[in-house]
Scaffold this active site. Structure first.
Site, PDB file in Angstrom:
ATOM      1  N   HIS A 198      82.481  24.204  71.367  1.00  0.00           N
ATOM      2  CA  HIS A 198      82.054  22.904  72.311  1.00  0.00           C
ATOM      3  C   HIS A 198      82.147  21.784  70.970  1.00  0.00           C
ATOM      4  O   HIS A 198      81.350  21.954  70.205  1.00  0.00           O
ATOM      5  CB  HIS A 198      80.536  23.281  72.638  1.00  0.00           C
ATOM      6  CG  HIS A 198      79.989  22.013  73.186  1.00  0.00           C
ATOM      7  ND1 HIS A 198      79.985  21.676  74.515  1.00  0.00           N
ATOM      8  CD2 HIS A 198      79.080  21.021  72.487  1.00  0.00           C
ATOM      9  CE1 HIS A 198      79.566  20.461  74.600  1.00  0.00           C
ATOM     10  NE2 HIS A 198      78.985  20.101  73.582  1.00  0.00           N
ATOM     11  N   GLU A 254      78.734  25.823  69.956  1.00  0.00           N
ATOM     12  CA  GLU A 254      79.009  24.607  69.507  1.00  0.00           C
ATOM     13  C   GLU A 254      79.324  24.779  67.952  1.00  0.00           C
ATOM     14  O   GLU A 254      79.166  25.935  67.424  1.00  0.00           O
ATOM     15  CB  GLU A 254      77.922  23.562  69.676  1.00  0.00           C
ATOM     16  CG  GLU A 254      78.107  22.129  69.218  1.00  0.00           C
ATOM     17  CD  GLU A 254      76.955  21.117  69.760  1.00  0.00           C
ATOM     18  OE1 GLU A 254      76.208  21.482  70.703  1.00  0.00           O
ATOM     19  OE2 GLU A 254      77.271  19.931  69.490  1.00  0.00           O
ATOM     20  N   ASP A 291      79.192  16.856  69.379  1.00  0.00           N
ATOM     21  CA  ASP A 291      78.949  15.391  69.841  1.00  0.00           C
ATOM     22  C   ASP A 291      79.338  14.448  68.792  1.00  0.00           C
ATOM     23  O   ASP A 291      79.491  14.610  67.561  1.00  0.00           O
ATOM     24  CB  ASP A 291      77.432  15.296  70.272  1.00  0.00           C
ATOM     25  CG  ASP A 291      76.451  15.319  69.390  1.00  0.00           C
ATOM     26  OD1 ASP A 291      76.668  16.375  68.418  1.00  0.00           O
ATOM     27  OD2 ASP A 291      75.798  14.709  69.164  1.00  0.00           O
ATOM     28  N   ASP A 331      82.676  32.418  74.069  1.00  0.00           N
ATOM     29  CA  ASP A 331      83.792  31.449  73.280  1.00  0.00           C
ATOM     30  C   ASP A 331      84.375  30.780  74.512  1.00  0.00           C
ATOM     31  O   ASP A 331      85.649  30.824  74.897  1.00  0.00           O
ATOM     32  CB  ASP A 331      84.827  32.243  72.562  1.00  0.00           C
ATOM     33  CG  ASP A 331      85.730  31.605  72.132  1.00  0.00           C
ATOM     34  OD1 ASP A 331      85.566  30.535  71.593  1.00  0.00           O
ATOM     35  OD2 ASP A 331      87.159  31.770  71.698  1.00  0.00           O
TER      36      ASP A 331
HETATM   37  O1  9MR Z   1      70.531  22.874  66.233  1.00  0.00           O
HETATM   38  C1  9MR Z   1      69.699  22.159  67.185  1.00  0.00           C
HETATM   39  C2  9MR Z   1      68.785  23.374  67.778  1.00  0.00           C
HETATM   40  O2  9MR Z   1      67.916  23.947  66.651  1.00  0.00           O
HETATM   41  C3  9MR Z   1      67.968  22.913  68.966  1.00  0.00           C
HETATM   42  O3  9MR Z   1      67.217  23.880  69.455  1.00  0.00           O
HETATM   43  C4  9MR Z   1      69.018  22.122  69.975  1.00  0.00           C
HETATM   44  C5  9MR Z   1      68.259  21.562  71.078  1.00  0.00           C
HETATM   45  O4  9MR Z   1      67.334  20.605  70.703  1.00  0.00           O
HETATM   46  O5  9MR Z   1      69.574  21.104  69.346  1.00  0.00           O
HETATM   47  C6  9MR Z   1      70.412  21.630  68.355  1.00  0.00           C
HETATM   48  O6  9MR Z   1      70.938  20.448  67.642  1.00  0.00           O
HETATM   49  C7  9MR Z   1      72.130  19.837  68.339  1.00  0.00           C
HETATM   50  C8  9MR Z   1      71.613  18.108  68.410  1.00  0.00           C
HETATM   51  O7  9MR Z   1      70.418  18.145  69.006  1.00  0.00           O
HETATM   52  C9  9MR Z   1      72.824  17.432  68.922  1.00  0.00           C
HETATM   53  N1  9MR Z   1      73.935  17.652  68.365  1.00  0.00           N
HETATM   54  C10 9MR Z   1      74.237  19.166  68.597  1.00  0.00           C
HETATM   55  C11 9MR Z   1      73.267  19.965  67.743  1.00  0.00           C
HETATM   56  C12 9MR Z   1      73.750  21.375  67.931  1.00  0.00           C
HETATM   57  O8  9MR Z   1      73.918  22.003  69.068  1.00  0.00           O
END
Ligand code: 9MR
Length: 554
Positions: free
Chosen positions: A480, A532, A155, A523
């Site tokens: 992602h 991601e 993102d 994938d």
């Molecule tokens: O790495 C984060 C993971 O530990 C959490 O469970 C998840 C849901 O809250 O979010 C992950 O972090 C994401 C972040 O919130 C937004 N940018 C992408 C991150 C990786 O997926």
């Protein structure tokens, strides 16, 4: 297996995951004619984390540099791999270069970015103070400049909490392996200055972090963000308004830790970077002071959304427990300034047991720092720091004691709990525990075992993927990651680490074939909970891969 291959003198293990009656394996040239090594496969093992059954092909006693395949009668041959010195160099450099591709506010020129060149992303020079962040000096609607930094992940937002652990991990890589990094180049715009490229890359994000501190009180905003996630488009074309949201204790203490560590490291580069080290130290102390007045200011996005408009639905990184942030920030500030008041907080806040780092649990970063500088620290810390060092070594020993019963003979996967969101960062962070145990004891068994997890990430795992984009014969193709999806280039942006297997399936993507801990991986770009990429996953990979490369030179 590690799809790049093996060091000449290090352990060499391939794992056969297809059923076979064969008890033999062969190392042959790529023409499949000349057999250079014959070995017996190990007995069949049942993996604890899926229905996968394995047989181990161990050819550690084979030391001849060259290009080979593993051949198993009845199954066929593996990918082509190499045996040589510096075999993981390309992965180590790619992982660091991955951060260049995440840079927010500058164009990525073709001479550095190759076919992934693109125009600048968000300028972030007129970002709104969100109502949750309003103060007397900066009322709601004020605009501030907070340009630069790296996009967090797939993102386009920038989060201080996640930048914290990311920076701390890579600043520690520099402190542990300075001589190695002093000559490592990654072909970035700053490569010809007199500053190591690792630090050049970190400084790009550090300068952004400094803009996230409110100069009026020292508190640090949690993130610079859209109200909601962008679509799967290139970064330069987005136009949604950007906000900095509520200050928080987690963000502010992580910021204090990073700036204290950066201040310490950048003192050496005062000539090249006048004033930067001093600015970091002033910012760090101010952040600490804000935290003392606001010791438990949680970032609770849901609660904020009841009160404020616009509602913010991007990543939360909301943490409720701050003892680990206190411990880490105290350890960094104490190490840099020598002021005992920080050490007293470190002792007061530190937990009895140690745990693997994650964005919400950063205490071990502080312990690593004290262990690293033990010899330079005053007498009154010695017995405590010895105790922490012993804990690190004991954790490493516990990992090693379970390797032989693991069907992939890696440190990773000894517990199903290793497989959560971002599981590959666990593999890399476990490797860092082992590298620290090596640095403390100089026992080479810790490097050999750390290598099992680097091998895991680059292919020796139940999915068969190399999880680092652009590296290996079968690496992830559809992470992602918005630029990788939208740029029209077939290959994904290189050097980015996929999150890895995670049975949570939070993305509810269609198409998962498996549901078990080590095989729930897809994938596809819809799979943000397994595929991601994120800066806090790349950073332990950068540490581990470069540490192993550095140590192989010895
Ligand atoms: O790495 C984060 C993971 O530990 C959490 O469970 C998840 C849901 O809250 O979010 C992950 O972090 C994401 C972040 O919130 C937004 N940018 C992408 C991150 C990786 O997926």
């Amino acid at each position: 297996m590690n799809q790049l291959g093996f060091y000449t003198n290090a352990p060499k293990v391939a794992v056969i995951t297809r059923e076979t009656n064969s008890q033999r394996f062969f190392i042959t040239n790529t023409n499949l004619k000349d057999t250079l090594f014959r070995g017996n496969l190990g007995i069949e093992m049942q993996s604890k984390n899926s229905s996968t059954k394995t047989k181990i092909a161990d050819f550690s006693s084979f030391h001849t540099p060259g290009t080979y395949v593993v051949f198993v009668p009845g199954i066929g041959h593996s990918y082509v791999f190499e045996v040589r010195q510096n075999v993981n160099h390309s992965a180590a450099v790619a992982g660091l270069k991955g951060y260049y591709f995440q840079r927010v506010s500058m164009p990525l020129e073709e001479k550095y970015a190759g076919k992934w060149h693109r125009s600048a992303g968000h300028a972030d020079n007129a970002v709104f103070i969100h109502p949750s962040a309003a103060s007397k000096e900066r009322p709601e609607g004020t605009k501030i400049a907070t340009p630069g930094g790296w996009y967090d992940a797939g993102d386009y937002n920038k989060y201080i909490v996640n930048s914290g652990i990311t920076m701390g991990t890579m600043l520690s890589a520099y402190e542990d392996f300075a001589a190695y990094f002093d000559t490592l180049k990654t072909n970035i715009p700053e490569s010809n200055d007199q500053v190591p490229d690792l630090l050049n890359e970190l400084i790009y994000n550090l300068r952004w972090m400094l803009t996230m501190q409110d100069p009026n009180d020292g508190g640090v905003y949690n993130k610079c963000t859209n109200a909601s996630f962008d679509g799967m488009v290139m970064p330069g074309i987005t136009s949604a308004p950007r906000y900095v949201v509520k200050k928080g204790t987690g963000a502010t203490l992580d910021f204090a830790a990073v700036t204290a560590q950066a201040g310490r490291i950048l003192k050496k580069f005062q000539k090249q970077l006048p004033g930067l080290a001093d600015s970091c130290m002033r910012a760090s102390v101010k952040a600490w002071q804000w935290s003392e007045s606001n010791p438990a200011m949680e970032y609770n996005q849901n609660a904020n959304n009841q009160k404020y408009e616009p509602k913010i639905t991007t990543g939360g990184y909301g943490d409720r427990s701050f003892t680990d942030e206190w411990t880490w920030a105290a350890a960094e500030l104490f190490t840099t300034t020598g002021d005992k008041k920080y050490y007293d907080v470190y002792i007061k806040q530190k937990k009895d047991s140690i745990s693997l780092p994650s964005w919400a649990s950063v205490e071990l970063l502080g312990h690593y720092t004290l262990a690293r500088f033990q010899k330079k620290l005053p007498a009154y810390v010695q017995s405590n720091v010895q105790g922490v060092s012993a804990q690190i070594t004991r954790l490493a020993d516990r990992y090693i004691s379970n390797v032989s019963s693991n069907a992939f003979r890696t440190i990773m996967g000894q517990s199903a709990r290793d497989f959560n969101w971002g599981s590959n960062s666990n593999a890399a962070n476990q490797g860092i525990v082992l590298i620290n145990a090596y640095l403390l004891t100089k026992d080479k068994k810790y490097i050999d075992n750390a290598l099992t997890n680097l091998d895991y990430i680059l292919g020796r795992n139940a999915t068969g993927y190399s999880f680092l984009s652009g590296v290996g014969s079968k690496s992830i193709m559809y992470p992602h990651h918005r630029p990788s999806v939208a740029d029209g280039v077939t290959e994904p942006v290189p050097g980015l680490l996929s999150g890895g297997p995670n049975p949570g399936k939070q993305d509810k993507c269609a198409g998962y074939e498996f549901s078990e801990p080590e095989t729930t991986f897809l994938d596809q770009d819809c799979s943000y909970s397994t595929n991601e990429i994120a800066i806090n996953w790349n950073s332990p990979f950068v540490y581990l891969s470069n540490a192993i490369e550095a140590l192989q030179y010895n």
